[in-house]
Design an enzyme around this catalytic site. Structure first.
Site, mmCIF file in Angstrom:
data_model
loop_
_atom_site.group_PDB
_atom_site.id
_atom_site.type_symbol
_atom_site.label_atom_id
_atom_site.label_comp_id
_atom_site.label_asym_id
_atom_site.label_seq_id
_atom_site.Cartn_x
_atom_site.Cartn_y
_atom_site.Cartn_z
ATOM 1 N N HIS A 196 6.046 13.375 -0.048
ATOM 2 C CA HIS A 196 5.121 14.455 0.356
ATOM 3 C C HIS A 196 5.689 15.344 1.459
ATOM 4 O O HIS A 196 5.108 16.393 1.765
ATOM 5 C CB HIS A 196 3.784 13.876 0.832
ATOM 6 N N ASP A 199 5.248 8.184 -8.886
ATOM 7 C CA ASP A 199 4.143 7.922 -7.954
ATOM 8 C C ASP A 199 2.901 8.644 -8.485
ATOM 9 O O ASP A 199 3.011 9.707 -9.097
ATOM 10 C CB ASP A 199 4.512 8.452 -6.565
ATOM 11 N N ASP A 247 1.499 3.326 -7.293
ATOM 12 C CA ASP A 247 0.056 3.500 -7.113
ATOM 13 C C ASP A 247 -0.650 4.031 -8.361
ATOM 14 O O ASP A 247 -1.857 4.263 -8.336
ATOM 15 C CB ASP A 247 -0.251 4.375 -5.881
HETATM 16 ZN ZN LIG Z 1 1.280 7.956 -3.989
#
Ligand SMILES: [Zn+2]
Length: 308
Positions: free
Chosen positions: A125, A162, A245
């Site tokens: 991120h 992800d 995740d």
């Molecule tokens: Zn994530």
């Protein structure tokens, strides 16, 4: 040829506030599951000290100094709404970069078959000039540029499974045709980017998944979008932004993958690395917040990497 596994005790010392999902126990769960004798052949190595100068491969100096200034002497400092830093966070982040760069060295030297790096904080991120989403620096982006500068890689592919879109990686390579960025992620979900229409200079391939979808949608996205993009790009190195995740147990999202899906996707990327990249494949841990889902998924992922 062996699979190398990098981690380091400093990664446990990046402390987040109580109740924060991105916590040191994530790495303890990974260490525990990889302690099984099934992983006895794993080539365990301590991550080397990172070279701070390589942060500049993906971030401007002024931003690096801004992050350095945010590291507290005691306690926990808030970096953004959900990103924090503790006294050892700088060293942890730089060591994560050191591990990723060392993994790149390893696969280019050909001493190992492939590498998995279990580090924190995660990175995908972090944009050029913004730390966010639990990430300080973009480790995968730095490693991609490291491969280009230190090993003359012409084309590097980053595949990000992800469950959150890697807005940071997309931002850093938005106008760089030498790096392919491919992502499967839930949409809508944090951070809000990752639409199919976001294509950079033809080097960005986003494959958003609707909430409550699972294996079928994920594998379809790989088969119809990501793997063809990889074949077309023919990378010299594949880096996986390996967040776990999207596992059905994860509390932060609603995608229903199982560990078998990570096993399968790993196998697909190994096949492409064999076809285009002389098998060069480096996998970097990103997210994954249910400890059991994370541990089982990493076991499936690393188990597949070890099958060569
Ligand atoms: Zn994530």
């Amino acid at each position: 040829m062996v699979t190398r596994f990098y981690t380091h005790p400093i990664f446990l010392e990046h402390i987040t506030p109580p109740g924060h999902p991105e916590r040191p126990d994530r790495l303890r769960a990974i260490e525990r599951v990889l302690d099984d004798e099934a992983f006895a052949a794993l080539d365990r190595a301590e991550a080397p000290e990172g070279d701070e100068a390589t942060i500049l491969y993906a971030h401007p100096q002024e931003f690096v100094e801004r992050v350095r200034a945010m590291i507290p002497e005691t306690g926990i400092a808030r970096v953004d709404a959900d990103t924090t830093a503790s006294p050892k966070s700088w060293q942890a982040a730089v060591t994560a970069i050191g591990a990723a760069n060392a993994a790149v060295d390893d696969v280019f030297r050909g001493d190992v078959a492939n590498v998995f790096v279990a580090a924190r904080p995660p990175g995908h991120h972090a944009e050029k000039t913004t730390s966010m989403g639990f990430c300080l620096f973009n480790t995968a982006a730095i490693a991609a540029r490291y491969a280009q500068r230190q090993h003359q890689a012409e084309r590097v592919a980053i595949v990000d499974w992800d469950v959150h879109h890697g807005n940071g990686t997309q931002d850093i390579f938005w106008d760089d045709p030498s790096v392919l960025y491919c992502s499967t992620h839930q949409m809508p979900l944090y951070p809000g980017t990752g639409a199919v229409s976001e294509t950079g200079v033809g080097n960005i391939f986003n494959a958003p998944l609707a909430p409550q979808t699972g294996s079928q949608a994920f594998r379809d996205a790989f088969l119809s979008r990501i793997l063809p993009a990889l074949d077309n790009f023919a990378p010299d190195l594949i880096i996986i932004s390996a967040g776990f995740d999207a596992h059905h147990r994860d509390p932060l999202a609603e995608i229903n993958l199982t560990e078998d899906d990570f096993d399968w996707a790993t196998g697909q990327l190994m096949q492409r690395a064999g076809r285009h990249s002389d098998n060069r494949l480096v996998s970097l841990l990103e997210g994954g917040y249910d400890l059991q889902g994370l541990a089982f998924s990493v076991a499936a992922h690393v188990g597949r990497l070890m099958k060569g």
